[in-house]
Scaffold this motif. Structure first.
Motif, short mmCIF file in Angstrom:
data_model
loop_
_atom_site.label_atom_id
_atom_site.label_comp_id
_atom_site.label_asym_id
_atom_site.label_seq_id
_atom_site.Cartn_x
_atom_site.Cartn_y
_atom_site.Cartn_z
N GLU A 63 36.87 -8.29 -43.64
CA GLU A 63 36.02 -8.18 -44.83
C GLU A 63 36.60 -7.23 -45.87
O GLU A 63 36.37 -7.39 -47.07
CB GLU A 63 34.61 -7.74 -44.42
CG GLU A 63 33.84 -8.84 -43.68
CD GLU A 63 32.50 -8.39 -43.15
OE1 GLU A 63 32.25 -7.16 -43.14
OE2 GLU A 63 31.71 -9.26 -42.75
N LYS A 64 37.37 -6.24 -45.41
CA LYS A 64 38.03 -5.30 -46.34
C LYS A 64 39.40 -5.82 -46.78
O LYS A 64 40.14 -5.13 -47.47
CB LYS A 64 38.19 -3.95 -45.66
CG LYS A 64 36.88 -3.20 -45.46
CD LYS A 64 37.11 -1.84 -44.82
CE LYS A 64 35.81 -1.06 -44.69
NZ LYS A 64 36.02 0.26 -44.04
N LYS A 65 39.72 -7.06 -46.35
CA LYS A 65 40.99 -7.72 -46.69
C LYS A 65 42.21 -6.98 -46.13
O LYS A 65 43.30 -7.06 -46.68
CB LYS A 65 41.13 -7.89 -48.21
CG LYS A 65 40.05 -8.78 -48.81
CD LYS A 65 40.26 -9.03 -50.29
CE LYS A 65 39.15 -9.93 -50.83
NZ LYS A 65 39.32 -10.20 -52.28
N ASN A 66 41.97 -6.27 -45.03
CA ASN A 66 43.08 -5.65 -44.32
C ASN A 66 43.56 -6.67 -43.28
O ASN A 66 43.26 -6.56 -42.08
CB ASN A 66 42.64 -4.34 -43.67
CG ASN A 66 43.81 -3.56 -43.10
OD1 ASN A 66 44.88 -4.13 -42.83
ND2 ASN A 66 43.63 -2.27 -42.91
N TYR A 67 44.27 -7.68 -43.75
CA TYR A 67 44.59 -8.82 -42.91
C TYR A 67 45.60 -8.49 -41.81
O TYR A 67 45.62 -9.15 -40.77
CB TYR A 67 45.11 -9.97 -43.76
CG TYR A 67 44.10 -10.44 -44.78
CD1 TYR A 67 42.85 -10.92 -44.39
CD2 TYR A 67 44.38 -10.39 -46.15
CE1 TYR A 67 41.91 -11.33 -45.32
CE2 TYR A 67 43.45 -10.81 -47.09
CZ TYR A 67 42.21 -11.29 -46.66
OH TYR A 67 41.28 -11.70 -47.59
N TYR A 68 46.42 -7.49 -42.03
CA TYR A 68 47.37 -7.10 -40.98
C TYR A 68 46.61 -6.64 -39.73
O TYR A 68 46.88 -7.09 -38.61
CB TYR A 68 48.28 -5.98 -41.49
CG TYR A 68 49.19 -5.42 -40.42
CD1 TYR A 68 50.32 -6.13 -40.00
CD2 TYR A 68 48.90 -4.20 -39.80
CE1 TYR A 68 51.15 -5.63 -39.00
CE2 TYR A 68 49.73 -3.69 -38.81
CZ TYR A 68 50.85 -4.41 -38.41
OH TYR A 68 51.66 -3.92 -37.41
N LYS A 69 45.63 -5.75 -39.94
CA LYS A 69 44.85 -5.25 -38.80
C LYS A 69 43.98 -6.35 -38.20
O LYS A 69 43.91 -6.50 -36.98
CB LYS A 69 43.97 -4.07 -39.24
CG LYS A 69 44.70 -2.75 -39.33
CD LYS A 69 43.74 -1.59 -39.53
CE LYS A 69 44.47 -0.26 -39.54
NZ LYS A 69 43.55 0.89 -39.71
N SER A 70 43.30 -7.11 -39.06
CA SER A 70 42.39 -8.14 -38.53
C SER A 70 43.16 -9.19 -37.74
O SER A 70 42.70 -9.67 -36.70
CB SER A 70 41.58 -8.79 -39.65
OG SER A 70 42.40 -9.50 -40.55
N LEU A 89 45.31 -14.90 -40.83
CA LEU A 89 46.69 -15.34 -41.03
C LEU A 89 46.86 -15.93 -42.43
O LEU A 89 47.87 -15.69 -43.11
CB LEU A 89 47.08 -16.38 -39.97
CG LEU A 89 47.28 -15.84 -38.55
CD1 LEU A 89 47.25 -16.97 -37.54
CD2 LEU A 89 48.59 -15.07 -38.45
N LEU A 90 45.86 -16.68 -42.87
CA LEU A 90 45.88 -17.25 -44.21
C LEU A 90 45.87 -16.14 -45.26
O LEU A 90 46.64 -16.18 -46.24
CB LEU A 90 44.68 -18.17 -44.41
CG LEU A 90 44.53 -18.86 -45.78
CD1 LEU A 90 45.72 -19.79 -46.05
CD2 LEU A 90 43.22 -19.65 -45.83
N GLY A 91 45.02 -15.15 -45.04
CA GLY A 91 44.93 -14.02 -45.96
C GLY A 91 46.23 -13.24 -46.07
O GLY A 91 46.58 -12.73 -47.14
N SER A 92 46.96 -13.17 -44.97
CA SER A 92 48.24 -12.45 -44.97
C SER A 92 49.40 -13.34 -45.43
O SER A 92 50.55 -12.91 -45.42
CB SER A 92 48.54 -11.89 -43.58
OG SER A 92 48.69 -12.95 -42.64
N LYS A 93 49.07 -14.57 -45.82
CA LYS A 93 50.05 -15.54 -46.35
C LYS A 93 51.09 -15.99 -45.33
O LYS A 93 52.19 -16.41 -45.69
CB LYS A 93 50.72 -15.00 -47.61
CG LYS A 93 49.74 -14.74 -48.75
CD LYS A 93 50.43 -14.29 -50.02
CE LYS A 93 49.38 -14.05 -51.11
NZ LYS A 93 50.00 -13.62 -52.40
#
Length: 270
Positions: A44-51, A79-83
């Motif tokens: 939710e915080k867009k920290n896609y590496y951690k999520s 994974l999508l958010g982290s491209k």
């Protein structure tokens, strides 16, 4: 002032180290509920590496359990958010197989295809991923014919199909250029059959006529008549479909030469 900046910097470093330490401990812990909550919060915080790391860590534990669907879906979304489109597409595909009746199936199917579309390489490279993206988009369109994404889906499919057409065209013409005339005629004819709406249809037919003539010229006597006649037949189709073509004279010359060869062959048999 300088001391203040140093203290602030040390404070930031300490906080980062503390945060990293907590995160590392959380990853290694068996408190899966805490991991799950942290993963959702990171997403939710867009920290896609951690999520991404947390959901990947949770996937095995929650398989077959109550949160399995959420973990699988948010892992793909992270994974999508982290491209990381290749892995995201793969994970969305897994989701569609594991949860075919989920309320999220439409989004998952679309994203699976879209991620592959984004990773589809230039036409000159291997097109396996392009074909997978096309198949996934077609499956999506068949299942959700009323989707508001269909306009985009059709546009993406046309683009992907264009890559396949261009690659097949280049291969077929390549055979002609290196004088593999039989392979060229087979490939060119398949191109016309497989892609009737190809933007290369006109020039493909020209190369078919030219390669057919070359093939006939280099054939054994028993095959020459049939092959020259095929060139004549192909030209007649070409002149009918493309009567104003800029290639018409070139094709006409090959047609005339084929007719001359047929007359010679006919005379030699009489």
């Amino acid at each position: 002032m300088k001391k203040l900046w140093i203290l602030l910097l040390l404070s930031c470093v300490t906080c980062c180290l503390s945060s990293c330490s907590k995160y590392t401990k959380l990853l290694k812990s068996n408190d899966y509920e805490a991991k799950y909550n942290a993963a959702i919060e990171a997403y939710e915080k867009k920290n896609y590496y951690k999520s991404t790391q947390l959901f990947e860590n949770l996937a095995t534990y929650y398989r077959g359990r109550d949160k399995a669907e959420n973990v699988s879906f948010y892992y793909a979304k992270s994974l999508l958010g982290s491209k990381d489109y290749y892995m995201a597409g793969y994970q969305f595909k897994i989701f569609t197989k594991q949860f075919p009746y989920s309320e999220r199936i439409e989004e998952a199917m679309y994203q699976s295809a879209y991620c592959k579309y984004l990773e589809s390489p230039v036409y000159s490279l291997d097109q396996s991923l392009t074909k997978e993206a096309l198949a996934d988009f077609q499956q999506y369109a068949n299942r959700f014919p009323q989707s508001d994404k269909l306009t985009d889906v059709n546009k993406y499919m046309d683009e992907l199909r264009g890559k396949l057409i261009k690659k097949d065209y280049e291969i077929a013409v390549g055979y002609y250029r290196i004088e593999l005339y039989e392979a060229a005629t087979v490939s060119l004819r398949n191109l016309l059959k497989d892609y009737p709406d190809s933007p290369y249809r006109e020039v493909t037919m020209l190369y078919l006529i030219k390669s057919g003539y070359k093939l006939a010229k280099h054939s054994i006597e028993s095959k020459k008549i049939a092959r020259f006649q095929q060139v004549v037949n192909d030209f007649e189709k070409f002149s009918k479909w493309f009567s104003t073509s800029k290639y018409l004279k070139e094709a006409q010359d090959v047609y005339n030469e084929s007719q001359t060869e047929l007359r010679k062959l006919s005379a030699s048999k009489s």
